[in-house]
Write an enzyme that holds these catalytic residues in place. Structure first.
Site, PDB file in Angstrom:
ATOM      1  N   LYS A 124      -3.653 -31.952 -26.748  1.00  0.00           N
ATOM      2  CA  LYS A 124      -4.869 -31.452 -25.886  1.00  0.00           C
ATOM      3  C   LYS A 124      -5.783 -30.979 -26.884  1.00  0.00           C
ATOM      4  O   LYS A 124      -7.140 -31.146 -26.569  1.00  0.00           O
ATOM      5  CB  LYS A 124      -4.320 -30.472 -25.090  1.00  0.00           C
ATOM      6  CG  LYS A 124      -3.156 -30.920 -24.018  1.00  0.00           C
ATOM      7  CD  LYS A 124      -3.169 -29.916 -22.826  1.00  0.00           C
ATOM      8  CE  LYS A 124      -1.761 -29.953 -22.148  1.00  0.00           C
ATOM      9  NZ  LYS A 124      -1.264 -30.890 -21.056  1.00  0.00           N
ATOM     10  N   GLU A 208      -8.163 -21.878 -22.352  1.00  0.00           N
ATOM     11  CA  GLU A 208      -9.277 -22.505 -21.717  1.00  0.00           C
ATOM     12  C   GLU A 208      -9.710 -21.436 -20.438  1.00  0.00           C
ATOM     13  O   GLU A 208      -8.894 -20.737 -20.212  1.00  0.00           O
ATOM     14  CB  GLU A 208      -8.840 -23.562 -20.899  1.00  0.00           C
ATOM     15  CG  GLU A 208      -8.811 -24.958 -21.577  1.00  0.00           C
ATOM     16  CD  GLU A 208      -8.293 -26.064 -20.784  1.00  0.00           C
ATOM     17  OE1 GLU A 208      -7.559 -26.031 -19.739  1.00  0.00           O
ATOM     18  OE2 GLU A 208      -7.862 -27.120 -21.453  1.00  0.00           O
ATOM     19  N   HIS A 243       1.978 -26.847 -11.085  1.00  0.00           N
ATOM     20  CA  HIS A 243       1.040 -27.774 -11.986  1.00  0.00           C
ATOM     21  C   HIS A 243       1.776 -29.318 -11.970  1.00  0.00           C
ATOM     22  O   HIS A 243       1.412 -30.074 -12.804  1.00  0.00           O
ATOM     23  CB  HIS A 243       1.022 -27.256 -13.452  1.00  0.00           C
ATOM     24  CG  HIS A 243       0.445 -25.799 -13.509  1.00  0.00           C
ATOM     25  ND1 HIS A 243      -0.961 -25.556 -13.053  1.00  0.00           N
ATOM     26  CD2 HIS A 243       0.979 -24.702 -13.831  1.00  0.00           C
ATOM     27  CE1 HIS A 243      -1.154 -24.158 -13.268  1.00  0.00           C
ATOM     28  NE2 HIS A 243      -0.124 -23.829 -13.756  1.00  0.00           N
ATOM     29  N   ARG A 299      -0.875 -43.507 -20.823  1.00  0.00           N
ATOM     30  CA  ARG A 299       0.103 -44.239 -20.363  1.00  0.00           C
ATOM     31  C   ARG A 299      -0.277 -44.598 -18.930  1.00  0.00           C
ATOM     32  O   ARG A 299      -1.358 -44.099 -18.378  1.00  0.00           O
ATOM     33  CB  ARG A 299       1.449 -43.465 -20.333  1.00  0.00           C
ATOM     34  CG  ARG A 299       1.264 -42.148 -19.694  1.00  0.00           C
ATOM     35  CD  ARG A 299       2.473 -41.339 -19.611  1.00  0.00           C
ATOM     36  NE  ARG A 299       2.240 -39.851 -19.337  1.00  0.00           N
ATOM     37  CZ  ARG A 299       1.975 -39.575 -18.080  1.00  0.00           C
ATOM     38  NH1 ARG A 299       1.997 -40.352 -16.945  1.00  0.00           N
ATOM     39  NH2 ARG A 299       1.657 -38.340 -17.987  1.00  0.00           N
TER      40      ARG A 299
HETATM   41  P1  ADP Z   1       0.085 -30.780 -18.325  1.00  0.00           P
HETATM   42  O1  ADP Z   1      -0.290 -31.695 -19.492  1.00  0.00           O
HETATM   43  O2  ADP Z   1       1.294 -30.002 -18.497  1.00  0.00           O
HETATM   44  O3  ADP Z   1       0.263 -31.503 -16.843  1.00  0.00           O
HETATM   45  P2  ADP Z   1      -2.639 -30.061 -17.815  1.00  0.00           P
HETATM   46  O4  ADP Z   1      -3.631 -29.559 -18.923  1.00  0.00           O
HETATM   47  O5  ADP Z   1      -2.694 -31.524 -17.304  1.00  0.00           O
HETATM   48  O6  ADP Z   1      -1.050 -29.921 -18.170  1.00  0.00           O
HETATM   49  O7  ADP Z   1      -2.992 -29.141 -16.535  1.00  0.00           O
HETATM   50  C1  ADP Z   1      -1.947 -29.235 -15.452  1.00  0.00           C
HETATM   51  C2  ADP Z   1      -2.731 -28.777 -14.171  1.00  0.00           C
HETATM   52  O8  ADP Z   1      -2.913 -27.454 -14.323  1.00  0.00           O
HETATM   53  C3  ADP Z   1      -3.947 -29.446 -13.868  1.00  0.00           C
HETATM   54  O9  ADP Z   1      -3.773 -30.928 -13.006  1.00  0.00           O
HETATM   55  C4  ADP Z   1      -4.771 -28.299 -13.131  1.00  0.00           C
HETATM   56  O10 ADP Z   1      -4.343 -28.246 -11.659  1.00  0.00           O
HETATM   57  C5  ADP Z   1      -4.356 -27.045 -13.868  1.00  0.00           C
HETATM   58  N1  ADP Z   1      -5.357 -26.830 -14.773  1.00  0.00           N
HETATM   59  C6  ADP Z   1      -5.403 -27.388 -16.163  1.00  0.00           C
HETATM   60  N2  ADP Z   1      -6.154 -26.576 -16.729  1.00  0.00           N
HETATM   61  C7  ADP Z   1      -6.979 -25.661 -15.973  1.00  0.00           C
HETATM   62  C8  ADP Z   1      -7.967 -24.894 -15.971  1.00  0.00           C
HETATM   63  N3  ADP Z   1      -8.707 -24.738 -17.119  1.00  0.00           N
HETATM   64  N4  ADP Z   1      -8.264 -24.128 -14.970  1.00  0.00           N
HETATM   65  C9  ADP Z   1      -7.762 -24.272 -13.782  1.00  0.00           C
HETATM   66  N5  ADP Z   1      -6.398 -25.178 -13.785  1.00  0.00           N
HETATM   67  C10 ADP Z   1      -6.372 -25.802 -14.785  1.00  0.00           C
END
Ligand code: ADP
Length: 667
Positions: A124, A208, A243, A299
């Site tokens: 990330k 973040e 999540h 993917r």
């Molecule tokens: P993972 O790879 O573990 O799935 P992600 O970075 O894709 O993690 O985040 C998963 C979920 O978390 C996202 O779909 C979103 O709903 C929430 N999320 C991620 N980043 C943020 C953020 N900065 N603010 C609010 N929600 C977030």
């Protein structure tokens, strides 16, 4: 880079995965004339993907690291079966650059991006750095190398709370914590790091800004090895639990056409930054107005079917064609958005018990036909066993329609017409979600499910007149059928009919609720049912999966499954699980009391520690279960003699199942 070494035509494809995605990939690969090779673990000998493939090879023991995550064994399997290419599916090794490289080194085509692209986009932090350079909008945050607490805490202060601490290597929502104030930061980092280290072997963190009331929007992209890159519109996956996505749809009902074009352009820019080859997804978080890049998945995603249904494109076919080295068959302006699609993930889990996975044998598996806009991507069949080793997703149900409202209706109807028994599923929960007014109006954010959990997991309604009558009809139809199947049946052989008026009493209850009584009057003349003061004219005709029930001239259709004294009914009022209290059935009330040695949760027996006949002190260990990857020892509830052990090492046991019996001392 010269792509011709990586991507070329092949005829035999190994699918390095299991469950629905393996089945999904096999289906398209076969349609394209490829020979398919499945791989499986010892727990999956009889799994659906093994049956579907042309060939199948055992990888090793059930544990993923000995089988589906074992690079060496996978490469060896390809060599043994003459496979020339590998499709990794999603999860497992699908985003593992070392695996992609190992495939390349072994002379195999990896159906996906190059190891280099994966490495660039896989973390990330790394991908955010790339996106920053490419001018893709990011959530304000810190994704630097320095990981000391002072740096992280300074970054958090600068960004401003609430913030999200995230594992750079993360996935599936693991290694992620929301932090609302400075004093929560340090413990959150410690625990997120611990989780990330265990899950990904990498505890680097990024920070973040936490976007309030966030929505999840992602764009499907696909690139070929000739420099073409397309976006295939977006999906909205805001309905999540912890999540993890639960419901996904395409297109996003939140975006207007201008916003849609903007997010798709940002996604193309993001993938273009690494000259991406293969199918991928650019994920964004949105505050409902702006979208910010969060990560790229290199993917195919679980939710790819919604994109397929609105574009008419088979993404697996395109993945394979890209892997053949072909150019993408369409240009960007030839990709058209048609209608709306919604997907629900059907899991073996119990929403009323904190979504505890449910393992065991699927005794009934009845899903509606794939007609009228409904598609079902399943990885299980009737009689299959859901083991505790892998993700418990059973199938995906996807509905397409010209409009969002109708797509939701169709999906809900499909869910309501599904009966899966033997294990607990989240189907009623998914139905509750699809009928929730706020889902219908798209008034949701990623925290919606957590907030509405009580409503979404409400107990089924109490059975009413219709259900009691349906329960009698289910029993009568079941007995008639059993009688017809019996060779010496008096019904069959002699055309025997009871003469005169007869009565039969039934009693039913739900859980430990009160008994509800109903009387059937039958024999010569029309049958009736009596509940309290009410008498209803009653007729029933069996049909596939249930029966038609006519009560006082009103006919309705009922789905029914009978397992001993347990009746599962689906009427127009919903789903009902009734227990038939049979006065002649030698009803023995089984209580799961304190003293019963039973599985507290679904699990696997990993050790038997005492022998039958052994004298046991109170608290003596009897057997060990592995439950949710944790070991738990069951002990003698009182001093006594171990009368019997009802399981053996390796057994997968359901919650509540009695595993051993101890006779109290002195009896
Ligand atoms: P993972 O790879 O573990 O799935 P992600 O970075 O894709 O993690 O985040 C998963 C979920 O978390 C996202 O779909 C979103 O709903 C929430 N999320 C991620 N980043 C943020 C953020 N900065 N603010 C609010 N929600 C977030």
């Amino acid at each position: 880079m010269d792509h011709s070494k990586l991507y070329r035509r092949f005829r035999t494809l190994l699918i390095a995965n299991r469950g629905e995605i393996a089945c999904r990939v096999i289906r398209t690969a076969r349609a394209m004339g490829l020979r398919t090779v499945a791989v499986y673990s010892e727990a999956d000998r009889d799994a659906m993907h093994v049956a579907l493939a042309d060939e199948a090879l055992l990888l090793g023991p059930a544990r993923a690291r000995d089988s589906y995550l074992n690079v060496e064994r996978l490469i060896d399997a390809a060599r043994k079966t003459g496979a020339e290419a590998v499709h990794p599916g999603y999860g497992f090794l699908s985003e593992n650059a070392e695996f992609a490289r190992a495939c390349f080194d072994a002379g195999l085509v990896f159906v996906g991006p190059t190891a280099g692209m994966m490495t660039a986009m896989g973390s990330k932090s790394g991908s955010k750095e790339l996106m920053e350079k490419a001018g893709v909008p990011l959530v304000p945050g810190y994704h630097g190398e320095a990981q000391d607490e002072a740096t992280l805490s300074k970054a958090a202060d600068k960004i401003g709370f609430p913030i999200l601490v995230k594992a750079s290597a993360g996935g599936g929502g693991r290694g992620m914590r929301i932090v609302r104030s400075a004093d929560e930061l340090s413990p959150a980092i410690v625990s997120a790091k611990r989780e990330a280290k265990a899950a990904f072997g990498d505890d680097r963190m990024l920070i973040e800004k936490y976007v309030d009331n966030p929505r999840h929007i992602e764009v499907q992209i696909i690139g070929d090895s000739h420099g073409n890159l397309l976006s295939l519109f977006e999906r909205e996956c805001t309905l999540q639990r912890r999540h993890q996505k639960v419901i996904e749809e395409a297109p996003s009902p939140t975006l207007n056409p201008a916003q849609r074009e903007a997010v798709c352009a940002a996604a193309r820019k993001a993938a273009g930054a690494v000259n991406y080859v293969g199918a991928g997804t650019i994920e964004f978080v949105s505050d409902g107005k702006d979208v910010f890049f969060i990560e790229m998945n290199t993917r195919l995603q679980v939710e790819h079917p919604v994109t397929e249904l609105i574009t008419g494109i088979d993404l697996v076919e395109w993945q394979l064609r890209v892997a053949f080295g072909e150019a993408l068959p369409l240009k960007q302006d030839e990709i058209k958005l048609n209608g709306h699609a919604v997907e629900a993930r059907v899991y073996a889990e119990n929403p009323t018990k904190n979504f505890m996975p449910s393992v065991g044998r699927i005794s009934t598996w009845r899903l509606p036909a794939e007609t009228g806009g409904l598609r079902i991507d399943a990885g299980y069949r009737e009689g299959d066993t859901v083991s505790p080793y892998y993700d418990a997703m059973l199938a995906k149900m996807i509905a397409w329609a010209p409009t969002r409202d109708v797509a939701i209706e169709r999906l809900n109807r499909g869910l309501e017409e599904s009966d899966v028994r033997g294990i607990v599923t989240n189907i009623p929960f998914l139905s509750a979600l699809m009928t929730h007014p706020k889902v219908r109006t798209n008034a949701i954010d990623t925290g919606f499910i957590e907030r509405e959990l009580a409503v979404l997991t409400q107990a089924a309604p109490a059975p009413a007149e219709l259900e009691l009558c349906a329960a009698v009809a289910a029993i009568v139809n079941d007995e008639r059928q059993a009688a017809q199947e019996g060779a010496n049946s008096p019904w069959q052989t002699f055309g025997w009919q009871p003469v005169g008026r007869r009565q039969r009493s039934f009693a039913f209850r739900v859980g430990h609720g009160p008994e509800q009584k109903i009387v059937l009057n039958y024999g010569s003349g029309p049958s009736t049912l009596v509940i309290g003061e009410r008498e209803l004219a009653f007729a029933t005709v069996a049909k596939d999966g249930g029966f038609d029930l006519t009560l006082d001239g009103v006919k309705s259709s009922v789905a029914a499954v009978i397992a001993g004294h347990e009746l599962y009914l689906r009427t127009r009022n919903g789903r009902f699980d009734l227990h038939w209290v049979d006065p002649f059935g030698g009803e023995s009330e089984e209580h799961i009391g304190e003293d019963k040695i039973a599985a507290p949760l679904p699990g696997t027996v990993v050790a038997v520690l005492a022998e039958e006949g052994a004298k046991l002190e109170k608290g003596a260990p009897i057997l060990t279960l592995e439950v949710m990857k944790m070991e738990q020892t069951l002990r003698a509830p009182y001093a006594g003699v171990l009368k019997s052990i009802k399981c053996k090492v390796g057994d997968i046991v359901q919650e509540g199942v009695e595993l051993a019996v101890v006779d109290p001392a002195g009896e």
